[in-house]
Design an enzyme around this catalytic site. Structure first.
Site, PDB file in Angstrom:
ATOM      1  N   ASP A 115       0.826  -1.209   0.000  1.00  0.00           N
ATOM      2  CA  ASP A 115       0.000   0.000   0.000  1.00  0.00           C
ATOM      3  C   ASP A 115       0.859   1.257   0.000  1.00  0.00           C
ATOM      4  OD1 ASP A 115      -2.441   1.388   0.145  1.00  0.00           O
ATOM      5  OD2 ASP A 115      -2.354   1.484   2.333  1.00  0.00           O
ATOM      6  N   SER A 126     -11.367   5.301   7.582  1.00  0.00           N
ATOM      7  CA  SER A 126     -11.607   5.270   9.033  1.00  0.00           C
ATOM      8  C   SER A 126     -12.354   6.509   9.491  1.00  0.00           C
ATOM      9  CB  SER A 126     -10.283   5.147   9.795  1.00  0.00           C
ATOM     10  OG  SER A 126      -9.686   3.885   9.579  1.00  0.00           O
TER      11      SER A 126
END
Length: 281
Positions: free
Chosen positions: A82, A208
């Site tokens: 990532d 998130s």
């Protein structure tokens, strides 16, 4: 089972209007908790190594950890690198066994981002590895560094995908990396527009900080991969603090970590259900 590629797990998500969660991990304990939770609710899962995780483990050990855990379960598991801007790290990670990589050229001029993404795609094809790239820029970097938000222009999406050949595209629609509260102001009109024009699965970073309501909506669009990192990190560290308070006599570090993972599993299952990926495998 053998590791899956990003293309393999996102194909069904696209067809059936749900999103596959990508969870960042840092240690063996949160890694295994994520996979076990996904196995229990029968969801494919994308295990993401980025930033401090890669500095801690390195590509060879990180890939080996994911492969070892994936071999013990019967659900699709993707080993994903990532937010990598280093070509050297990307190529080493492909060689080490990662089945998916993200080249992050979001801090570069668009033409340079395109040129570098194209190189990564060409090399990845030889390894059978999937490639995610980023067009636009999320308001804060993965490691918390300041970054000016650049919302993704829908008119550039088709051009970028055609010129690079990427398998998935991360776009900016209002999320911010590292948010502790679910207070991100998402441009849902942009989500809809990008979903109509995108020729490849879209990816949401910084989720998130996104409300459950918005996440549930976005997961039914062309956003087939949704990344969750800060929430897992926060739950893990808070659980460790609670364990130390309730068990002041505890002296075993492994036991400390193991006692602190159940809440990670709870959080992973909550996100999986929210994104609609439960009972998909």
């Amino acid at each position: 089972m053998p590791l899956a590629t990003l293309v393999e797990v996102l194909e069904d998500a696209q067809k059936n209007n749900y999103a596959v969660p990508g969870f960042n991990f840092h240690l063996y304990e949160d890694l295994t908790a994520i996979v076990e939770a996904a196995r229990e609710v029968r969801s494919p899962v994308i295990l993401m190594a980025a930033g401090t995780c890669m500095k801690h483990w390195g590509p060879t050990l990180a890939a080996a950890l994911i492969r070892e855990v994936a071999n013990k379960v019967d659900i699709p598991v993707v080993a994903h690198l990532d937010h990598a801007s280093s070509m050297d790290l990307i190529f080493k990670s492909m060689h080490a066994g990662f089945t998916s990589v993200m080249y992050d050229g979001s801090m570069l001029p668009v033409e340079e981002n395109i040129a570098n993404s194209k190189i990564v795609v060409e090399v990845a094809k030889a390894f059978g590895v999937s490639v995610e790239a980023e067009l636009g820029r999320v308001a804060k970097g993965e490691e918390g560094e300041a970054a000016r938000e650049i919302l993704t222009d829908p008119s550039d999406v088709v051009m970028f995908c055609e010129r690079t050949g990427v398998d998935a595209l991360a776009v900016a629609v209002g999320t911010v990396h590292g948010m502790q509260k679910q207070e991100a102001k998402i441009h849902l009109d942009l989500v809809d527009t990008l979903s109509r024009v995108a020729p490849v699965p879209l990816v949401l970073h910084g989720s998130s900080g996104v409300s459950d309501e918005d996440l549930g909506y976005i997961a039914k669009t062309a956003f087939s991969k949704i990344n969750i990192g800060t929430r897992i990190k926060t739950v893990f560290t808070e659980s460790i603090r609670e364990t130390l308070i309730t068990r002041p006599d505890l002296k075993d570090q492994l036991q400390l970590l193991q006692l602190s993972t159940p809440k990670i599993k709870e959080t992973v299952k909550e996100k999986i259900r929210l994104l609609g990926s439960e009972n998909r495998c």
